[in-house]
Design an enzyme around this catalytic site. Structure first.
Site, PDB file in Angstrom:
ATOM      1  N   ARG A 226     -20.649-101.638  37.126  1.00 42.61           N
ATOM      2  CA  ARG A 226     -21.163-103.068  37.524  1.00 42.61           C
ATOM      3  C   ARG A 226     -22.568-103.283  36.752  1.00 42.61           C
ATOM      4  NH1 ARG A 226     -20.335-106.542  41.527  1.00 42.61           N
ATOM      5  NH2 ARG A 226     -18.528-105.104  42.516  1.00 42.61           N
TER       6      ARG A 226
ATOM      7  N   TYR B   7      -8.051 -93.477  39.272  1.00 47.37           N
ATOM      8  CA  TYR B   7      -8.592 -93.187  38.306  1.00 47.37           C
ATOM      9  C   TYR B   7      -8.587 -93.437  36.840  1.00 47.37           C
ATOM     10  CZ  TYR B   7      -5.443 -89.336  37.069  1.00 47.37           C
ATOM     11  OH  TYR B   7      -4.290 -88.685  36.722  1.00 47.37           O
TER      12      TYR B   7
ATOM     13  N   ASP C 262     -18.861-113.869  45.609  1.00 53.49           N
ATOM     14  CA  ASP C 262     -18.995-113.318  46.906  1.00 53.49           C
ATOM     15  C   ASP C 262     -19.925-113.998  47.874  1.00 53.49           C
ATOM     16  OD1 ASP C 262     -17.695-111.149  45.761  1.00 53.49           O
ATOM     17  OD2 ASP C 262     -19.080-109.582  45.860  1.00 53.49           O
TER      18      ASP C 262
END
Length: 371
Positions: free
Chosen positions: A104, A209, A284
């Site tokens: 991120r 993963y 968000d």
């Protein structure tokens, strides 16, 4: 319609919005409370093909493809470690639209660097304290005593949005039923092909993963029945929980010697107001969903394109914001509902996400949004 816009929040959604508005001809400034561009280095995310398509509309896909790594295939394991499914991810045949796994913080930094390169004013280190609307503009007031007035204020300030408090006082994010853990290890050697993500449907956790080209395993676990944190951290409790199943999950976490990051899965309630006359929530701040569908960042990137096109094509600000909300709300709230159902262990509806069939046209920069 040329407007002056102030974007509150320089994360993924805010910087993407600034880039799209800049391309549409707006005079835009970004205000980010953190002192630098990579304030959240811990977690990683996956941008889906729709997110990569959105980035391409404001010419930021190359900057993002320079960080992280592509994912072209998903395989699914059951709790016994047996493969139960495999298939391509999104539009895997198009290099520009392949899913991308990225930290991120790296994504934030890449987008902000691209914004600055294009001449977008990105300001750091001062926090929004108040928003005041008037007939001729909206004024943002900041913690250093300064202020800025614009035609439009965009609240892209995340889950705990200050801007949302001015539009929808008292609305708070809700717990979505799981805690999410993230980690990285170079010591594990789990099975799997290059550019592949493996999802494990465990008995006590959903685990996933992917292995980067340099051999580092990126992993996450979504856990409903969260064990107590041990004095030494989360590694041993997670390993014990994951040992209930066969497969690679427990060994991957056991090989993780760096920090393990933990956060609650949360969501903004559907129906939350997004706008007033000159203030709008995106990303968000407006429609955070649990991470179960992996669509949070991609939805924020879609927001950026649709908002920029709405402002570009509409006759006035009210018409633009009305059109934007009509186009975005059904799609993003469907994502909140589906992702929340997955996080709480339910079965989401099999109906396609609203707007999916028309998404290519909707995001196409050269197409006009109908009134």
């Amino acid at each position: 319609m040329r407007i002056r816009a102030r974007v509150i929040g320089g994360g993924i959604g805010g910087t993407a919005t600034a880039l799209a508005l800049h391309k549409a001809g707006a005079d835009v400034v970004v205000h980010e409370a953190h002192p630098d561009s990579a304030e959240d280095l811990g977690a990683f995310l996956t941008l889906a093909s729709n997110g990569m398509r959105a980035l391409a509309q404001f010419d930021a896909d190359a900057a993002v493809r320079a960080v992280g790594f592509p994912l072209r295939e998903m395989r699914v394991l059951d709790a016994a470690g047996e493969e139960i499914g495999r298939g391509p991810l999104g539009e895997a045949d198009d290099p520009r639209l392949r899913f991308r796994c990225v930290r991120r913080g790296d994504l934030n930094a890449a987008l902000q660097a691209e914004a600055v390169r294009r001449g977008v004013d990105v300001r750091h280190g001062v926090r929004l304290t108040a928003v005041e609307e008037g007939p001729d503009g909206v004024t943002a007031r900041f913690s250093d005593g300064g202020s800025a007035t614009a035609d439009l204020l965009v609240g892209a300030d995340g889950l705990h949005s200050t801007v949302r408090e001015t539009i929808a006082p008292g609305v708070r994010p809700q717990y979505a039923g799981q805690r999410v853990f993230y980690g990285y290890t170079g010591a594990a050697r789990p099975p799997g092909a290059a550019e592949q993500i493996t999802m494990v449907r465990g008995s006590r956790a959903a685990f996933g993963y992917a292995v980067s080209p340099d051999g580092e395993t990126y992993w996450f676990a979504r856990v409903a029945d969260v064990p107590p944190k041990a004095p030494g951290g989360w590694r041993e409790p997670l390993v014990e929980l994951l040992r209930a199943d066969a497969g690679p999950a427990a060994d991957i976490v056991a090989a993780t010697h760096d920090a393990i990051f933990a956060t609650d899965a949360t969501e903004v309630p559907v129906g939350t107001p997004w706008r007033s006359a000159r203030t709008l929530l995106v990303g968000d701040a407006a429609h955070a969903a649990s991470p179960a569908t992996g669509q949070g960042a991609s939805m924020a990137l879609e927001d950026a394109v649709v908002l920029a096109k709405s402002l570009r094509d509409a006759p006035d600000l009210d018409a633009a914001l009305t059109r934007y909300e009509a186009l975005r709300r059904p799609r993003v709230e469907h994502n909140i509902t589906v992702s929340g159902a997955l996080s709480r262990g339910g079965r989401p509806t099999g109906a396609p996400r609203p707007g999916e069939d028309d998404l290519v046209h909707l995001l196409d920069w050269d197409s006009t949004l109908a009134a």
